[in-house]
Design a protein around this motif. Structure first.
Motif, PDB file in Angstrom:
ATOM      1  N   PHE A 262       0.843  -1.199   0.000  1.00  7.85           N
ATOM      2  CA  PHE A 262       0.000   0.000   0.000  1.00  7.85           C
ATOM      3  C   PHE A 262       0.879   1.249   0.000  1.00  7.85           C
ATOM      4  O   PHE A 262       1.762   1.393   0.843  1.00  7.85           O
ATOM      5  CB  PHE A 262      -0.904  -0.008   1.237  1.00  7.85           C
ATOM      6  N   ALA A 263       0.638   2.138  -0.951  1.00  9.37           N
ATOM      7  CA  ALA A 263       1.294   3.456  -1.024  1.00  9.37           C
ATOM      8  C   ALA A 263       2.791   3.386  -1.331  1.00  9.37           C
ATOM      9  O   ALA A 263       3.486   4.393  -1.238  1.00  9.37           O
ATOM     10  CB  ALA A 263       1.058   4.279   0.247  1.00  9.37           C
ATOM     11  N   ASP A 264       3.305   2.206  -1.701  1.00 10.69           N
ATOM     12  CA  ASP A 264       4.702   2.126  -2.158  1.00 10.69           C
ATOM     13  C   ASP A 264       4.898   3.040  -3.360  1.00 10.69           C
ATOM     14  O   ASP A 264       4.005   3.142  -4.217  1.00 10.69           O
ATOM     15  CB  ASP A 264       5.027   0.692  -2.631  1.00 10.69           C
ATOM     16  N   GLU A 265       6.076   3.650  -3.452  1.00 10.06           N
ATOM     17  CA  GLU A 265       6.358   4.483  -4.620  1.00 10.06           C
ATOM     18  C   GLU A 265       6.402   3.618  -5.880  1.00 10.06           C
ATOM     19  O   GLU A 265       7.064   2.570  -5.908  1.00 10.06           O
ATOM     20  CB  GLU A 265       7.697   5.213  -4.445  1.00 10.06           C
ATOM     21  N   ILE A 266       5.689   4.061  -6.913  1.00  6.58           N
ATOM     22  CA  ILE A 266       5.615   3.297  -8.163  1.00  6.58           C
ATOM     23  C   ILE A 266       6.748   3.782  -9.066  1.00  6.58           C
ATOM     24  O   ILE A 266       6.753   4.937  -9.492  1.00  6.58           O
ATOM     25  CB  ILE A 266       4.250   3.533  -8.855  1.00  6.58           C
ATOM     26  N   THR A 267       7.715   2.909  -9.337  1.00 13.95           N
ATOM     27  CA  THR A 267       8.860   3.336 -10.144  1.00 13.95           C
ATOM     28  C   THR A 267       8.944   2.596 -11.476  1.00 13.95           C
ATOM     29  O   THR A 267       9.578   3.074 -12.404  1.00 13.95           O
ATOM     30  CB  THR A 267      10.189   3.122  -9.386  1.00 13.95           C
TER      31      THR A 267
END
Lengths: 382, 96
Positions: A262-267
């Protein structure tokens, strides 16, 4: 295919240029609301920020920091009380590449002074942001979150497959798509699992399903126990696989690159899964805190939901709701039924709409003033 | 006119968007015409091609179950004439 966006220092691209005014703790919510009302800045208020422990506190911090880092946000004002666990400084130091200020109500000398100071800071930020100009960038810079809410019998037949078509198109064009709502995976999980390209991703996928399964058991319910309800069967659903596919087909058919928390940075590029609850505003908050600049949201019964960080495009499954709640609906997938169109035709219409919205055209939920945001919890408040 | 919906070109079923009668010729959104051999209630599926016993029933371009016995184009596809392939998987998870 190109759109005009705000290119940020870190190379990410915003499709909006909002000032965000955000509470670090629930005690600051009224001050945030007043600053937002006077300036038009996009608010985040919430009920948390104090007496949360461990992973629960970390999740709150991560989500608020992620919100500040969303590329649609040009500047951030954090409002704290002063004595809370989630200190404004802890958030501010992790929000990069844009102007970030913080005030506390205790240091300002009360509500009125905090509002005055906050309004002055926001107005200054807004003046600075007006100078920034959009520039043409490739569509591959888009990160899209997928969601369905207020679903009906037709959601799985029209609107969700339209999103699936657009997901595939955007992935093929080099963009990024986020599929979420872990509770909806049960039944169709084998089809998602076999598309995940790494062993690590498959392991993570099993973990998020098991965690969701255990949590539902702990709360005294069993998620998706392999049987459809009598109502589902009467309505025409034959297997749980079919029911689940009606939701997860929003994610189309391309390989899945990995599984995010949840809410991890999308790279990364391509199709990803993000572990979120099914509740609409929490899902889209996780996706946008991860960096999604736009949400594609399907509904059948009609949902007005928007998001404070990113525009939400509403795709309606049927013409009746599209007409009845027209001020909240952007695209009518009910035409597939009424006019006999292939999924792809409405899919192309949605893709064109996405470009217009990326260029700055407001969505219906933006025009109606929707600015929802909600935090997920993994623990109790002490 | 309300068209029955076929989501993916690989699908061998269409979904009814209204109650339809035996003997009706319905049209899908992909412009296939099917003679209904049975009544098909709204939300239920009709075979748009002959499906043999143990062959997959395909919707969303994916296998949703297997045919329990031969199903003709125009027949109702539902819990009475399919095999649910998920049950074993779920039992394993419960034990697991």
């Amino acid at each position: 295919m190109k759109f005009n966006g705000y290119v940020r220092e870190n190379g990410k691209v915003g499709i909006r240029n909002h000032v965000l005014v955000m509470s670090s703790v629930g005690c600051a919510n009224t001050v945030v609301e007043k600053i937002s009302a006077q300036t038009g800045a996009n608010p985040i208020t919430h009920q948390q920020g104090c007496l949360q422990l461990g992973v629960d506190q970390e999740l709150t911090k991560k989500t608020l920091i992620g919100a500040g880092n969303n590329p649609n946000i040009g500047a951030v004002l954090i409002v704290g009380l002063g004595c809370e666990t989630v200190q404004p400084t802890l958030l501010a130091e992790h929000i990069k590449g844009k102007r970030v200020e913080y005030i506390t109500i205790q240091e300002c000398g009360g509500t009125t002074k905090a509002v005055e100071k906050g309004v002055a800071i926001v107005r200054e930020m807004q003046k600075e942001l007006e100078k920034q100009k959009r520039e043409p960038v490739d569509i591959s810079h888009l990160i899209i979150g997928l969601k369905c809410g207020g679903s009906d019998t037709f959601s799985g037949l029209t609107a969700n497959p339209v999103l699936g078509y657009v997901s595939d198109r955007l992935v093929d064009l080099g963009g990024t798509v986020i599929l979420s709502e872990t509770p909806g995976f049960f039944g169709g999980d084998r089809y998602l699992r076999e598309r995940i390209v790494t062993e690590e991703g498959r392991k993570k996928f099993d973990e998020i399903l098991n965690t969701m399964w255990q949590e539902s058991s702990r709360l005294g319910e069993t998620l998706a126990d392999g049987e459809l309800s009598p109502g589902n069967i009467k309505g025409g659903l034959t297997t749980l696989i079919e029911k689940s596919l009606g939701g997860i087909k929003k994610g189309g058919s391309r390989p899945i690159q990995g599984v995010l928390d949840f809410a991890d940075e999308i790279t990364g590029k391509g199709l990803w899964i993000m572990d979120t609850p099914g509740f609409d505003i929490i899902t889209i908050s996780g996706q946008t805190a991860g960096g999604a600049q736009m949400i594609l949201f399907t509904t059948g019964r009609g949902s007005p939901v928007g998001c404070t960080l990113s525009p939400v495009i509403k795709v309606c499954s049927n013409s009746k709701t599209y007409e009845w709640m027209n001020e909240d609906m952007d695209i009518n997938a009910g035409k597939i039924i009424d006019e006999g169109l292939p999924i792809s035709e409405v899919g192309e219409e949605l893709l064109m709409k996405m470009i217009e919205v990326a260029n700055g055209e407001p969505t219906k939920s933006e025009l109606a003033g929707h600015k929802e945001f909600a935090l997920a919890r993994v623990g109790s408040t002490l | 006119m309300r068209y029955f919906v076929v989501i993916d070109e690989k699908d061998n079923v269409a979904t009814a968007v209204r109650d339809a009668e035996k003997g009706e010729i319905i049209e899908t959104n992909l412009k296939q015409k099917i003679l209904l051999l049975e009544p098909i209630p709204k939300g239920h599926k009709v075979a748009i091609r002959d499906i043999r016993a143990n062959e997959p029933v395909i919707k969303y371009g994916e296998v949703i179950c297997l045919a329990r016995h031969d199903i003709k184009a125009g027949e109702h596809v539902h819990v009475h004439n399919i095999i649910d392939i998920l049950v074993e998987q779920v039992e394993a998870r419960k034990k697991g």
